[in-house]
Design a protein around this motif. Structure first.
Motif, PDB file in Angstrom:
ATOM      1  N   SER A  36       0.795  -1.241   0.000  1.00 41.43           N
ATOM      2  CA  SER A  36       0.000   0.000   0.000  1.00 41.43           C
ATOM      3  C   SER A  36       0.819   1.278   0.000  1.00 41.43           C
ATOM      4  O   SER A  36       0.284   2.358   0.170  1.00 41.43           O
ATOM      5  N   LYS A  39       3.373   1.394  -4.645  1.00 47.51           N
ATOM      6  CA  LYS A  39       4.365   0.815  -5.552  1.00 47.51           C
ATOM      7  C   LYS A  39       3.738   0.496  -6.923  1.00 47.51           C
ATOM      8  O   LYS A  39       4.281   0.884  -7.968  1.00 47.51           O
ATOM      9  N   SER A  40       2.607  -0.205  -6.887  1.00 53.95           N
ATOM     10  CA  SER A  40       1.964  -0.559  -8.165  1.00 53.95           C
ATOM     11  C   SER A  40       1.568   0.692  -8.923  1.00 53.95           C
ATOM     12  O   SER A  40       1.714   0.766 -10.145  1.00 53.95           O
ATOM     13  N   SER A  41       1.058   1.675  -8.192  1.00 57.68           N
ATOM     14  CA  SER A  41       0.601   2.896  -8.878  1.00 57.68           C
ATOM     15  C   SER A  41       1.752   3.569  -9.600  1.00 57.68           C
ATOM     16  O   SER A  41       1.587   4.074 -10.706  1.00 57.68           O
ATOM     17  N   CYS A 231       0.491   9.556  -7.820  1.00 54.65           N
ATOM     18  CA  CYS A 231       0.236   8.585  -8.893  1.00 54.65           C
ATOM     19  C   CYS A 231      -1.171   8.014  -8.893  1.00 54.65           C
ATOM     20  O   CYS A 231      -1.464   7.112  -9.668  1.00 54.65           O
TER      21      CYS A 231
HETATM   22  P1  GDP Z   1       0.985  -1.044  -3.422  1.00 53.92           P
HETATM   23  O1  GDP Z   1       0.315  -1.993  -2.508  1.00 53.92           O
HETATM   24  O2  GDP Z   1       2.237  -0.495  -2.822  1.00 53.92           O
HETATM   25  O3  GDP Z   1       1.185  -1.536  -4.799  1.00 53.92           O
HETATM   26  O4  GDP Z   1       0.025   0.254  -3.485  1.00 53.92           O
HETATM   27  P2  GDP Z   1      -1.008   0.711  -4.561  1.00 53.92           P
HETATM   28  O5  GDP Z   1      -0.358   1.306  -5.739  1.00 53.92           O
HETATM   29  O6  GDP Z   1      -1.981  -0.362  -4.813  1.00 53.92           O
HETATM   30  O7  GDP Z   1      -1.700   1.870  -3.763  1.00 53.92           O
HETATM   31  C1  GDP Z   1      -2.318   1.699  -2.524  1.00 53.92           C
HETATM   32  C2  GDP Z   1      -3.451   2.693  -2.396  1.00 53.92           C
HETATM   33  O8  GDP Z   1      -2.935   4.008  -2.408  1.00 53.92           O
HETATM   34  C3  GDP Z   1      -4.454   2.644  -3.544  1.00 53.92           C
HETATM   35  O9  GDP Z   1      -5.735   2.814  -3.030  1.00 53.92           O
HETATM   36  C4  GDP Z   1      -4.080   3.810  -4.431  1.00 53.92           C
HETATM   37  O10 GDP Z   1      -5.193   4.377  -5.108  1.00 53.92           O
HETATM   38  C5  GDP Z   1      -3.561   4.806  -3.403  1.00 53.92           C
HETATM   39  N1  GDP Z   1      -2.579   5.706  -3.976  1.00 53.92           N
HETATM   40  C6  GDP Z   1      -1.490   5.382  -4.701  1.00 53.92           C
HETATM   41  N2  GDP Z   1      -0.798   6.492  -5.049  1.00 53.92           N
HETATM   42  C7  GDP Z   1      -1.467   7.541  -4.534  1.00 53.92           C
HETATM   43  C8  GDP Z   1      -1.257   8.933  -4.545  1.00 53.92           C
HETATM   44  O11 GDP Z   1      -0.268   9.448  -5.088  1.00 53.92           O
HETATM   45  N3  GDP Z   1      -2.165   9.701  -3.884  1.00 53.92           N
HETATM   46  C9  GDP Z   1      -3.220   9.170  -3.238  1.00 53.92           C
HETATM   47  N4  GDP Z   1      -4.051   9.969  -2.637  1.00 53.92           N
HETATM   48  N5  GDP Z   1      -3.454   7.861  -3.193  1.00 53.92           N
HETATM   49  C10 GDP Z   1      -2.599   7.037  -3.842  1.00 53.92           C
END
Ligand code: GDP
Length: 695
Positions: A36, A39-41, A231
């Motif tokens: 969360s 990373k994926s974003s 992102c």
């Molecule tokens: P991962 O588990 O590290 O791959 O995280 P994700 O990319 O899935 O992101 C986790 C959550 O954070 C998701 O609900 C995304 O929409 C949110 N998120 C990611 N980047 C941003 C950002 O730059 N701003 C905000 N507000 N939310 C974000």
């Protein structure tokens, strides 16, 4: 300069196919971060598509080796999984589904696997990059997760973030940087912060002042610096996710969103010299990767030289520099097999068919004689011998053959032989002999070690033989039809039949006598056998009456012994008959075909001989020559032209010895190819330098 990165990424891809070896690769950018953290974003913002597995249940369990290939002149964007052979996947939700499936295939108990998934994405909108996405760090293990999961993820990441890889450490702005697992892990392997890029996500979730201070962190200063990003995909760009997974590019939407945020806060203005935005991140990644890869070229080149020297040595010593490919191996094996088949076909002709058929018909004649002529009622021990011993009559019968019974008997026996279904019988005998020979040829060929080829060859011969046999047996039946009505035997044929049947009966006598010996041994010696047989003879002649068929034994003999005794009596009687008949055939009476009714053995042999002559001629012309023509062609179709590259490879690799040989040849060829590519790269580098100097 961009051409260089492309070329280096290509070389990196080639090295991946050579095999896993730490020194035999070029560096990539390894992406780590807590779950969360965003990373994926970040990765999806770089690619411009949502394509990574999503979900709460640990969806990344294997590393994803992501190669981005910029295709400036193309419109289409697509992905490829080189190991899966799915071809171009243009639908990114399909890529997402495939990645999810591949990840979920790792058993929960194994936690994570270090076997990477290779994914290439081709697009005019992506930079040339080589990224490795790893499972996100977790803080606490869930109730349904194995306790060692946290540990295993950390170990896996540690393996990948070793030098010379570049570390992309992702941390969210709304979490204290001191608590960032990614930065902590990175610091362990890169204490001076020389090859780590810090990415701070979710900049929009903290106030701008705090955001700005994060990007100029001094506690863990990074030579390559920190980049702040926003992102999150604006909901209007991807649509309501559950209902509409769009395949459209999200780069512009993210960029707009980001620049709206950063430009509205003076803290991130040009004077701040802070690095913000996905666009800048991409640029930085390209630049850093190119520098890092270029710096590794020399050591990687040396490692390749070493590996090549090893492979060349093995090739020389173990395989005598004999080149080998799956195709050449298959072609050679097929040629050798066809050669041995040709050898067989030259040896198996009409004469061999004739011997086979005559032997088969001899057996049929023996059966007929036993059924119709030599049949003393031996089987029922409680019934005494009939008064008239037919055999005795036969031997003594008058030479003129007046006796109507014997005439009818011989005619019906000869009809039984000609109407036996010789067409089917003879075709079947020859077809099974051919099949047996093919099976033998397989076992002595290289194909013995190849189940796939063995089956293909067997199927080829059985199907050809089946197809041919169907018509041939009918046609052969028509050829022998005249014999069903009338059979003339001349003196020569009679003499030949007399000689031949003498041999057949002698052979049968030998078989009987050795069987007698065997049974005697089973009974427990000659003396005991004699006693049992004498008892059975007494029963047969009515001197002794058996109670209840002798079940449970009689006369002091067990029922098993009586059973053996009956067998022995039968064989003795059969031997007696054969001896008697051999004498009869030898006698003057049987020298003349006029006495054919009293010498049925000679006559039936002559008939069998005629049938054989017709059948062998026909089968030689029809079955053998057709089979010899069609079979090699069918082999070509099934094992030559008809096979795909994949099938040929699978075939050759079935044999472990060949597999090892192929691997060495392939490894050597690949390494030579990579070295050539690296040479090309050096030339390109030099050209670019000259060009830059001129400018
Ligand atoms: P991962 O588990 O590290 O791959 O995280 P994700 O990319 O899935 O992101 C986790 C959550 O954070 C998701 O609900 C995304 O929409 C949110 N998120 C990611 N980047 C941003 C950002 O730059 N701003 C905000 N507000 N939310 C974000």
């Amino acid at each position: 300069m961009m051409m260089l990165t492309k070329k280096m990424i290509e070389i990196r891809g080639l090295l991946q196919t050579v095999g896993q070896s730490d020194s035999l690769t070029l560096p990539a950018i390894v992406v780590i971060g807590s779950q969360s953290s965003g990373k994926s974003s970040v990765l999806e913002a770089i690619v411009g598509h949502e394509f990574l597995p999503k979900g709460s249940n640990m969806v990344t369990r294997r590393p994803i080796e992501l190669t981005l290939v910029n295709t400036p002149d193309a419109h289409a964007e697509y992905g490829e999984f080189p190991a899966l052979g799915l071809g171009k996947v243009t639908d990114f939700s399909q890529i997402q589904k495939t990645l999810t499936d591949l990840n979920l295939a790792v058993p929960t108990n194994d936690c994570v696997s270090d076997d990477p998934i290779q994914l290439r994405i081709y697009s005019p909108n992506v930079p040339d990059l080589s990224l490795i996405d790893l499972p996100g760090y977790i803080q606490v293990t869930g109730r349904d997760q194995p306790p060692e999961l946290k540990e295993r993820i950390a170990e896996l990441c540690e393996k990948y973030i070793r030098a010379p890889n570049v570390i992309l450490a992702i941390s969210a702005a709304d979490v204290d940087l001191a608590n960032s697992t990614a930065l902590r892990a990175s610091r362990k392997v890169d204490p001076r912060g020389e090859r780590t890029i810090g990415v701070i996500t979710k900049m929009d979730l903290v106030d701008a002042e705090r955001g700005a201070s994060l990007l100029s962190d001094r506690k863990y200063a990074l030579r390559l610096g920190y980049v702040g990003v926003v992102c999150r995909v604006p909901s209007s760009a991807s649509g309501p996710k559950l209902f509409n997974r769009g395949n459209g590019n999200i780069t512009t939407a993210i960029a707009k969103n980001e620049s709206a945020y950063f430009s509205s806060h003076a803290e991130f203005g040009p004077e701040s010299h802070l690095d913000v935005g996905t666009k800048n991140l991409r640029k930085k990644l390209m630049h850093v990767l190119e520098q890092t890869m270029a710096a590794s070229l020399k050591t990687t080149g040396e490692a390749i030289q070493r590996e090549l020297a090893e492979a060349t040595y093995e090739y020389k010593v173990q395989y005598n520099e004999r080149s080998l490919s799956a195709e050449s191996y298959l072609a050679e094996s097929l040629d050798a097999f066809k050669h041995s088949f040709r050898g067989f076909s030259e040896q198996f002709g009409r004469q061999e068919v004739r011997e086979l058929l005559k032997h088969e018909l001899d057996q049929q004649v023996l059966n007929l004689l036993a059924q119709r002529y030599w049949n003393r009622p031996l089987e029922d021990l409680s019934v005494p011998l009939p008064e008239t011993d037919r055999l005795a009559r036969l031997v003594k019968a008058d030479p003129e053959g007046e006796d109507q019974i014997w005439k009818i008997k011989l005619d019906s026996s000869s009809a039984a032989l000609t109407k036996l279904g010789v067409g089917r019988l003879a075709t079947g005998v020859v077809a099974s002999a051919l099949q047996a020979h093919i099976d033998r040829l397989i076992t002595t060929s290289r194909f013995e070690a190849h189940p796939f080829a063995r089956q293909a060859i067997t199927e080829a011969s059985t199907s050809i033989l089946k197809d041919l046999s169907y018509d041939i047996s009918d046609e052969l039946e028509i050829c022998i039809k005249p014999y069903k009505y009338r059979i003339e035997v001349d003196d020569n044929e009679w003499a030949k039949g007399r000689e031949n049947v003498t041999g057949v009966l002698r052979e049968e006598l030998k078989v009987c006598e050795s069987a007698v010996k065997r049974v005697e041994e089973q009974i427990g010696g000659r003396k005991k056998a004699k006693d049992v047989m004498a008892f059975i003879d007494r029963v047969r002649s009515g001197q002794v009456v058996l109670e209840g068929d002798g079940v449970g034994g009689a006369g002091g003999f067990s029922s098993a012994l009586l059973h053996k005794g009956r067998e022995s009596v039968f064989l003795r009687d059969r031997s007696d008959v054969l001896k008697m008949r051999l004498l009869a055939i030898k006698s003057k009476q049987c020298a003349n075909k006029k006495s054919k009714y009293h010498c049925p053995e000679v006559f039936l042999d002559a008939v069998a001989d005629k049938l054989t002559t017709t059948a062998d001629l026909f089968l030689d012309a029809e079955l053998l020559s057709k089979f010899y023509y069609i079979f090699p062609r069918e082999l070509d179709a099934r094992l030559g032209r008809g096979l795909s590259q994949g099938e040929i490879d699978r075939f050759a690799r079935e044999d472990p010895k060949i597999r090892r040989h192929l691997d060495v040849v392939r490894r050597k060829d690949l390494l030579e190819h990579v070295l050539k590519e690296m040479d090309g790269l050096r030339q390109l580098e030099a050209r670019e330098k000259r060009y830059a100097a001129k400018r």
